[in-house]
Every structure is written in structure tokens, then in C-alpha cells.
Write an enzyme that holds these catalytic residues in place. Structure first.
Site, PDB file in Angstrom:
ATOM      1  N   LYS A   9       0.836  -1.201   0.000  1.00  0.00           N
ATOM      2  CA  LYS A   9       0.000   0.000   0.000  1.00  0.00           C
ATOM      3  C   LYS A   9       0.873   1.255   0.000  1.00  0.00           C
ATOM      4  CE  LYS A   9      -3.516  -0.092   2.760  1.00  0.00           C
ATOM      5  NZ  LYS A   9      -4.298  -0.025   4.036  1.00  0.00           N
TER       6      LYS A   9
ATOM      7  N   GLU B 271     -13.374  11.885  13.299  1.00  0.00           N
ATOM      8  CA  GLU B 271     -13.555  12.218  11.882  1.00  0.00           C
ATOM      9  C   GLU B 271     -15.028  12.085  11.520  1.00  0.00           C
ATOM     10  OE1 GLU B 271     -14.495   9.897   9.457  1.00  0.00           O
ATOM     11  OE2 GLU B 271     -14.455   8.074  10.670  1.00  0.00           O
TER      12      GLU B 271
ATOM     13  N   LEU C 112     -16.069  11.725   7.922  1.00  0.00           N
ATOM     14  CA  LEU C 112     -15.994  11.590   6.471  1.00  0.00           C
ATOM     15  C   LEU C 112     -17.178  10.817   5.911  1.00  0.00           C
ATOM     16  CD1 LEU C 112     -12.237  10.808   5.745  1.00  0.00           C
ATOM     17  CD2 LEU C 112     -13.362  12.991   6.194  1.00  0.00           C
TER      18      LEU C 112
ATOM     19  N   ALA D  46     -36.332   5.886   1.695  1.00  0.00           N
ATOM     20  CA  ALA D  46     -36.503   4.469   2.024  1.00  0.00           C
ATOM     21  C   ALA D  46     -35.870   3.616   0.935  1.00  0.00           C
ATOM     22  CB  ALA D  46     -37.977   4.133   2.158  1.00  0.00           C
ATOM     23  N   GLY D  47     -35.395   2.454   1.321  1.00  0.00           N
ATOM     24  CA  GLY D  47     -34.772   1.586   0.334  1.00  0.00           C
ATOM     25  C   GLY D  47     -34.169   0.359   0.972  1.00  0.00           C
TER      26      GLY D  47
ATOM     27  N   CYS E  61     -18.768   1.687   8.529  1.00  0.00           N
ATOM     28  CA  CYS E  61     -18.933   2.481   9.749  1.00  0.00           C
ATOM     29  C   CYS E  61     -20.247   2.238  10.478  1.00  0.00           C
ATOM     30  CB  CYS E  61     -18.793   3.965   9.427  1.00  0.00           C
ATOM     31  SG  CYS E  61     -17.139   4.430   8.886  1.00  0.00           S
TER      32      CYS E  61
END
Length: 475
Positions: free
Chosen positions: A60, A177, A179, A287-288, A295
Site C-alpha cells: 500500500k 472524523e 468523512l 426508504a430503500g 462504519c
């Protein structure tokens, strides 16, 4: 000197401090270069700071130093290459180098759900703090940014005290954080608030200096960034409380979808009507299929687990139902698929063998390649388990999805995914799917049937094109 709490101010007036390195502004490090740490490191270099990102993953780090962002986040790759070229940003696997470089060290490692329960696994936090502390040779500020159970900052302070000489005066602070994947660059450069938990004027001053680039940018754009200066516990609770509230709002409208399905109501019109109430607002009332990602699911479970440990478990009992409502939306898609395909459900669920289903979407939301706890991919796996031949397409998440659920078939584009399909399931609300031409797709499928699990399609347009349409919480 003790900081008075709480202190909330849009224009902070904090005494200047000199960074221990002697630099004009603090040199900052970010330990952990996953989604959180890589984004912050790159954006803080863009703000003009000297930045070093640390990770134990050599591959990475090599990619980042070569200008390759390991995640999909709009705008981040350009910022990475620009700041590497400017010399403000670099990445390393050397913890001694990291310790020597930084004045403010941000801990950005993962806190996944424990394998043996709902609580957060803090082993990565412990490893990074301990390793860093053992290599510090001067005063520094260690700042937690990872989402953690309340009480973690005090524990980190104890770890630092155990592994650093007292005369160095190393201090700890916490700054959560906030994000949003797909909008992370703006969330770092233009946050809607900054929260810091500190115990001393020095820590407060160092954190202000470490955020001054954010305040300066806001001033040039005629904006204000509220600063909340508080204690450790409150700073830790802010993030999990915000996530719990957001998860509750999403699950509330999905609970209303269940009621609408039972009563022939329309949850989209219901959400629109209640969203006009300024006490409620219309954001996150769609809605869904429910929430997912790295998270919200694990954070609300860890919050419940920590509250139980503190003897306040009853206060967060409702979050258990929030979680259950969210998970039920996934099985609801399976039921809708069976209904459209004329398959009955038995005790083990529907038998979809002999059917071909196109799944559009694998990531947990659009504008990311993140498939961690993605409802779309979970539903695709459920359809496969029920016997369907499942063909998946996602604009960005294909590689990650293929690694996570290799037994599915993955296609190169929408057309290949839907060709010959008896049913199309739209499971992530990518613009490519929202704007797809139902007439053209209808010429490719074996049966014009669609489950709109995100209520993102124009139902009238699809119905006019001859599709049998099913939305979530809609008649």
C-alpha cells in the site's frame, strides 16, 4: 492548565504554540493509510502541511508513493500526485522515521467489530500507539481519529505513559472524523465542524495549529468552521452518537416503508410530506435497501456493547431494533424478487433456481469502491443462495466485490449484466443506473421485471416502457 468545557466557537481565539520540531507549523503524521488515513494525509498536504503517512502494509505504501490511491474517492488521485510532486507528502513503513518526523500524530487505524461479539476491536489502536510511543524522542501530541468506544482516550493515555519517559511530556487528545465516502475530500478540506477533546492548553494550541489550514481556507471562502473544544469522553461520543442518530433516521423511514407495504401507502410521498417539517428535514429519508459500509453497522453495535459495559445498556436498546429493521430490508428484496418471478417462499425461503437475475450495484453507496457490509452485495449473495444465476455490474466496485463474493458472475457493463435476465435488481443508486434507458434495456432482457431497491428510478418511465416495477414501500 485545564480547559473550560464546553467551548464552542466559530472563530477560535487560542494561544499560539511552537511545534516541538521547531518547524513554523506542526509536522503531521497519519498512522494507518486506509480510507481514513490516506484521505486525511493527502488533503492535509494540500492545505500546505508537511505530511508523513505510515502503514505496516508495504504494498500500500509503495502504491501511494508511486501516486496510486488504493481506494476510489473522487478527486483524491489528483491531489496525491500534486502533493507528492511538491514534496509536502510522503509515505513510509518506518515507525522510527514517523516518530522522529511528527509533532502531531493522528491515529487512523481500523476499529472493526470483534469476532467474538458486538464490541470494537481496539488491537490496531493499541499496536499503533504502542509502537509509536516506544520510538518517540521528544514531546509530541498523539491524537485519536479512529471511531472508538468511550473511554479509549484515557486508555491510550495510559499506554503512552507506560511506553514513553515522563520527561518527554507526550500528550494525548481526541478529534473524531466525519468523512462521507464519495465526499471525503470536501469533508476534510471544508468540514462542517471540528471537535477536539483535550486536557491542556498546549494540546489545544497544537490541535488548533494542526487545523489552521482548514480555518484559513474557510476564511478565504467566507465560511465559518465551528470548533468544539471538549473533554475526552464527549469527543469520543460525538461520532458514535452522530452515527447512531443517522442510522435511526434511515431505519425509521424503512420501518415506515414496511407499514406502507402492508397498507398500500407510498413511502416516497410520506417521506416528502414529513421532510417539509423543519424539525425533521428531508435528508436521509429515502426508504430503500438500508445502510451499510464500514462504519454505521459496526459503530451502532459497538455503541450498544459499550453502553452495556457502562451500565447504560437500556438507554440504547432501541439501536438493536434499528439494526434489525436495516437487515430486514435485504430479505425484503428477496421476497419482491420471488413475487415478480412467480416463485413461492417456503420455510427456507424462495426457490429461484432456473432464473437469471441482473444485479446493478455492489458497493454500499455510489461514488465509492467500498463493498464492506454492502447491502447490494449481501442481497446478490442471497439471490445466489436461493438458486438464481446472478450477474453483477458496478461502475467501481467490481474488483472488491469479486474478492468478497467470488461465486457470483461479474459483467463488464450494464448491457452484459441484463442480457437474458428474467429480473433486474437495482441495488446501488449510481447515476449510470438512475439514467439508464428502460426501453433499450428492455430489448436485452428476457423479462421486463425490475426491483428498484433504492427507489431511485422514475417508476412512471419504466412502467411506460413495459416494465413490471417494484419499489421499496411503494404500491
Amino acid at each position: 492548565m485545564t480547559i473550560p468545557y464546553p467551548n464552542t466557537q466559530p472563530v477560535p481565539a487560542i494561544a499560539a504554540v511552537t511545534p516541538p520540531s521547531g518547524a513554523s507549523r506542526p509536522r503531521v503524521t497519519f498512522l494507518g493509510t486506509g480510507y481514513l488515513g490516506a484521505t486525511y494525509a493527502i488533503c492535509y498536504a494540500e492545505l500546505g502541511y508537511e505530511v508523513l503517512g505510515f502503514d505496516v502494509d508495504a504494498d500500500k505504501i509503495a502504491k501511494l508513493n508511486a501516486g496510486e490511491v488504493p481506494i476510489h474517492e473522487p478527486g483524491l488521485d489528483e491531489l496525491l500526485r500534486r502533493n507528492l510532486a511538491a514534496g509536502r507528502l510522503r509515505f513510509s513503513t518506518d515507525i522510527a522515521e514517523t516518530a522522529a518526523f511528527g509533532d502531531v500524530h493522528f491515529i487512523c487505524v481500523g476499529t472493526p467489530q470483534r469476532a467474538d461479539g458486538m464490541g470494537a476491536d481496539l488491537s490496531y489502536v493499541e499496536a499503533s500507539v504502542t509502537s509509536l510511543a516506544q520510538h518517540l524522542t521528544r514531546k509530541a501530541l498523539i491524537v485519536g481519529k479512529s471511531t472508538v468506544p468511550v473511554g479509549t482516550a484515557e486508555w491510550v493515555e495510559q499506554l503512552v505513559g507506560k511506553h514513553t519517559p515522563a520527561d518527554l511530556g507526550v500528550e494525548v487528545a481526541w478529534s473524531p472524523e466525519f468523512l462521507q465516502e464519495g465526499f471525503a475530500v470536501d469533508d476534510v478540506l471544508r468540514p462542517n465542524r471540528i471537535v477536539v477533546g483535550v486536557k491542556s492548553e498546549w494540546a489545544n494550541g497544537m490541535l488548533y495549529a494542526a487545523h489552521k489550514g482548514v480555518f484559513d481556507l474557510a476564511a478565504t471562502e467566507d465560511r465559518e468552521v465551528p470548533l468544539v473544544v471538549t473533554d475526552f469522553a464527549t469527543a469520543e461520543l460525538v461520532k458514535v452518537a452522530a452515527n447512531a442518530f443517522l442510522a435511526t433516521k434511515i431505519s425509521f423511514i424503512n420501518a415506515m416503508a414496511e407499514v406502507c407495504e402492508a397498507s398500500s401507502g407510498d413511502v416516497t410521498q410520506l417521506a416528502r410530506a414529513i421532510g417539509y417539517d423543519p424539525r425533521i428535514g428531508n435528508r436521509f429519508l429515502q426508504a430503500g435497501l438500508g445502510f451499510g459500509g464500514a462504519c454505521l453497522p459496526k459503530d451502532i453495535r459497538a455503541f450498544q456493547a459499550r453502553a452495556q459495559e457502562l451500565g447504560a445498556g437500556e438507554a440504547l436498546r432501541f439501536l438493536h431494533e434499528v439494526d434489525l429493521i436495516n437487515l430486514r430490508r435485504r430479505t425484503r428484496v428477496l421476497q419482491l424478487a420471488a413475487d415478480l418471478l412467480g416463485r413461492r417462499s417456503g420455510p427456507a425461503g424462495p426457490d429461484l433456481s432456473g432464473t437469471r437475475i441482473a444485479v446493478l450495484g455492489a458497493t454500499f453507496k455510489p461514488n465509492t469502491d467500498d463493498v464492506r457490509d454492502a447491502p447490494a452485495l449481501a442481497v446478490a449473495a442471497l439471490l445466489h443462495k436461493a438458486g438464481a444465476d446472478v450477474h453483477v455490474y458496478d461502475p467501481q466496485g467490481m474488483d472488491n466485490a469479486r474478492r468478497a463474493v467470488p461465486e457470483l458472475s461479474y459483467e463488464a457493463d450494464i448491457a452484459e449484466a441484463v442480457t437474458g435476465a428474467d429480473l433486474v435488481c437495482v441495488l446501488t443508486e449510481w447515476a449510470d443506473f438512475r439514467n439508464a434507458d428502460p426501453g433499450l434495456l428492455g430489448d436485452l432482457v428476457a423479462g421486463r421485471r425490475v426491483v428498484d431497491a433504492r427507489n431511485c428510478l422514475d417508476s412512471a418511465l419504466w412502467t411506460q416502457a413495459g416494465w413490471e416495477y417494484r419499489g421499496m414501500g411503494r404500491p
